[in-house]
Design a protein around this motif. Sequence first.
Motif, PDB file in Angstrom:
ATOM      1  N   MET A  82      13.255  12.355  48.962  1.00 35.32           N
ATOM      2  CA  MET A  82      12.959  12.698  50.335  1.00 35.32           C
ATOM      3  C   MET A  82      12.251  14.054  50.355  1.00 35.32           C
ATOM      4  SD  MET A  82      15.285  12.872  53.732  1.00 35.32           S
ATOM      5  CE  MET A  82      16.574  13.969  53.376  1.00 35.32           C
ATOM      6  N   GLU A  83      11.134  14.107  51.019  1.00 32.95           N
ATOM      7  CA  GLU A  83      10.356  15.340  51.088  1.00 32.95           C
ATOM      8  C   GLU A  83      10.654  16.050  52.406  1.00 32.95           C
ATOM      9  OE1 GLU A  83       5.718  16.523  51.502  1.00 32.95           O
ATOM     10  OE2 GLU A  83       6.214  14.912  50.128  1.00 32.95           O
ATOM     11  N   THR A  84      10.937  17.348  52.333  1.00 36.54           N
ATOM     12  CA  THR A  84      11.196  18.126  53.539  1.00 36.54           C
ATOM     13  C   THR A  84      10.213  19.275  53.602  1.00 36.54           C
ATOM     14  OG1 THR A  84      12.804  19.505  52.418  1.00 36.54           O
ATOM     15  CG2 THR A  84      13.651  17.570  53.560  1.00 36.54           C
ATOM     16  N   THR A  85       9.811  19.610  54.794  1.00 37.75           N
ATOM     17  CA  THR A  85       8.939  20.754  55.000  1.00 37.75           C
ATOM     18  C   THR A  85       9.615  21.691  55.984  1.00 37.75           C
ATOM     19  OG1 THR A  85       7.763  19.617  56.778  1.00 37.75           O
ATOM     20  CG2 THR A  85       6.831  19.425  54.577  1.00 37.75           C
ATOM     21  N   ASP A  86       9.408  22.974  55.780  1.00 32.92           N
ATOM     22  CA  ASP A  86       9.982  23.957  56.695  1.00 32.92           C
ATOM     23  C   ASP A  86       9.277  23.889  58.037  1.00 32.92           C
ATOM     24  OD1 ASP A  86      11.733  24.767  54.810  1.00 32.92           O
ATOM     25  OD2 ASP A  86      10.732  26.644  54.340  1.00 32.92           O
ATOM     26  N   THR A  87      10.056  24.021  59.086  1.00 31.27           N
ATOM     27  CA  THR A  87       9.554  24.009  60.451  1.00 31.27           C
ATOM     28  C   THR A  87       9.831  25.359  61.076  1.00 31.27           C
ATOM     29  OG1 THR A  87      10.044  21.664  60.636  1.00 31.27           O
ATOM     30  CG2 THR A  87       9.770  22.867  62.691  1.00 31.27           C
ATOM     31  N   GLU A  88       8.884  25.873  61.835  1.00 27.21           N
ATOM     32  CA  GLU A  88       9.112  27.117  62.570  1.00 27.21           C
ATOM     33  C   GLU A  88       9.784  26.784  63.893  1.00 27.21           C
ATOM     34  OE1 GLU A  88       5.425  29.198  63.028  1.00 27.21           O
ATOM     35  OE2 GLU A  88       5.498  29.961  60.985  1.00 27.21           O
ATOM     36  N   ILE A  89      10.853  27.490  64.195  1.00 28.01           N
ATOM     37  CA  ILE A  89      11.564  27.320  65.461  1.00 28.01           C
ATOM     38  C   ILE A  89      11.306  28.568  66.277  1.00 28.01           C
ATOM     39  CG2 ILE A  89      13.816  26.986  66.530  1.00 28.01           C
ATOM     40  CD1 ILE A  89      14.587  25.730  63.712  1.00 28.01           C
ATOM     41  N   ARG A  90      10.639  28.390  67.403  1.00 28.81           N
ATOM     42  CA  ARG A  90      10.221  29.527  68.230  1.00 28.81           C
ATOM     43  C   ARG A  90      10.858  29.455  69.610  1.00 28.81           C
ATOM     44  NH1 ARG A  90       6.159  32.684  66.298  1.00 28.81           N
ATOM     45  NH2 ARG A  90       5.233  31.952  64.366  1.00 28.81           N
ATOM     46  N   CYS A  91      10.977  30.612  70.242  1.00 28.74           N
ATOM     47  CA  CYS A  91      11.499  30.711  71.600  1.00 28.74           C
ATOM     48  C   CYS A  91      10.554  29.983  72.548  1.00 28.74           C
ATOM     49  CB  CYS A  91      11.621  32.180  72.000  1.00 28.74           C
ATOM     50  SG  CYS A  91      12.141  32.415  73.715  1.00 28.74           S
ATOM     51  N   GLY A  92      11.118  29.224  73.453  1.00 29.99           N
ATOM     52  CA  GLY A  92      10.316  28.489  74.424  1.00 29.99           C
ATOM     53  C   GLY A  92       9.675  29.377  75.478  1.00 29.99           C
ATOM     54  N   GLN A  93      10.172  30.602  75.658  1.00 31.53           N
ATOM     55  CA  GLN A  93       9.630  31.514  76.667  1.00 31.53           C
ATOM     56  C   GLN A  93       8.596  32.477  76.092  1.00 31.53           C
ATOM     57  OE1 GLN A  93      10.163  31.608  79.942  1.00 31.53           O
ATOM     58  NE2 GLN A  93      11.599  29.915  79.904  1.00 31.53           N
ATOM     59  N   CYS A  94       8.986  33.222  75.049  1.00 37.37           N
ATOM     60  CA  CYS A  94       8.103  34.281  74.537  1.00 37.37           C
ATOM     61  C   CYS A  94       7.477  33.943  73.182  1.00 37.37           C
ATOM     62  CB  CYS A  94       8.860  35.607  74.439  1.00 37.37           C
ATOM     63  SG  CYS A  94      10.127  35.640  73.159  1.00 37.37           S
ATOM     64  N   HIS A  95       7.856  32.813  72.605  1.00 32.61           N
ATOM     65  CA  HIS A  95       7.304  32.308  71.345  1.00 32.61           C
ATOM     66  C   HIS A  95       7.634  33.165  70.124  1.00 32.61           C
ATOM     67  CE1 HIS A  95       5.309  29.291  73.684  1.00 32.61           C
ATOM     68  NE2 HIS A  95       4.801  30.224  74.451  1.00 32.61           N
ATOM     69  N   LYS A  96       8.676  33.971  70.208  1.00 31.06           N
ATOM     70  CA  LYS A  96       9.129  34.742  69.043  1.00 31.06           C
ATOM     71  C   LYS A  96       9.702  33.773  68.015  1.00 31.06           C
ATOM     72  CE  LYS A  96      12.482  38.250  67.582  1.00 31.06           C
ATOM     73  NZ  LYS A  96      11.617  38.933  66.666  1.00 31.06           N
ATOM     74  N   LEU A  97       9.408  33.997  66.733  1.00 34.16           N
ATOM     75  CA  LEU A  97       9.951  33.181  65.659  1.00 34.16           C
ATOM     76  C   LEU A  97      11.452  33.437  65.553  1.00 34.16           C
ATOM     77  CD1 LEU A  97       9.433  31.257  63.269  1.00 34.16           C
ATOM     78  CD2 LEU A  97       9.074  33.289  61.868  1.00 34.16           C
ATOM     79  N   LEU A  98      12.256  32.389  65.750  1.00 30.93           N
ATOM     80  CA  LEU A  98      13.715  32.518  65.697  1.00 30.93           C
ATOM     81  C   LEU A  98      14.270  32.074  64.350  1.00 30.93           C
ATOM     82  CD1 LEU A  98      14.552  31.051  69.206  1.00 30.93           C
ATOM     83  CD2 LEU A  98      14.350  33.453  68.563  1.00 30.93           C
ATOM     84  N   ALA A  99      13.647  31.085  63.752  1.00 30.79           N
ATOM     85  CA  ALA A  99      14.129  30.571  62.476  1.00 30.79           C
ATOM     86  C   ALA A  99      13.029  29.771  61.805  1.00 30.79           C
ATOM     87  CB  ALA A  99      15.354  29.682  62.686  1.00 30.79           C
ATOM     88  N   ARG A 100      13.208  29.574  60.510  1.00 31.11           N
ATOM     89  CA  ARG A 100      12.282  28.737  59.743  1.00 31.11           C
ATOM     90  C   ARG A 100      13.136  27.904  58.803  1.00 31.11           C
ATOM     91  NH1 ARG A 100       8.591  32.440  57.452  1.00 31.11           N
ATOM     92  NH2 ARG A 100       7.384  32.246  59.343  1.00 31.11           N
ATOM     93  N   GLY A 101      12.917  26.601  58.772  1.00 32.70           N
ATOM     94  CA  GLY A 101      13.697  25.742  57.896  1.00 32.70           C
ATOM     95  C   GLY A 101      13.713  24.327  58.416  1.00 32.70           C
ATOM     96  N   TRP A 102      14.785  23.602  58.089  1.00 35.59           N
ATOM     97  CA  TRP A 102      14.926  22.233  58.550  1.00 35.59           C
ATOM     98  C   TRP A 102      16.398  21.945  58.795  1.00 35.59           C
ATOM     99  CZ3 TRP A 102      17.842  18.946  55.551  1.00 35.59           C
ATOM    100  CH2 TRP A 102      18.077  19.352  54.253  1.00 35.59           C
ATOM    101  N   ALA A 103      16.658  20.971  59.635  1.00 41.43           N
ATOM    102  CA  ALA A 103      18.022  20.573  59.942  1.00 41.43           C
ATOM    103  C   ALA A 103      18.090  19.051  59.965  1.00 41.43           C
ATOM    104  CB  ALA A 103      18.459  21.132  61.294  1.00 41.43           C
TER     105      ALA A 103
END
Length: 56
Positions: free
Chosen positions: A1-22
């Motif tokens: 299974m191949e996984t790629t990191d995803t950027e998780i950003r704030c829906g309001q100000c678009h600040k990067l909150l996390a990077r990874g996968w769940a």
Amino acid sequence: METTDTEIRCGQCHKLLARGWARDAHIVHKCPRCGAYNTLRATTANRQGQPPAKAG
């Protein structure tokens, strides 16, 4: 299974909150910049009908 990191950003100000996968998660995170609450829901696909994964 191949996984790629995803950027998780704030829906309001678009600040990067996390990077990874769940795989199975329900995460609520408060943005440190603007204070908005962001919800991440991740679930696995329905594996019904697929053979069980082999251990080892």
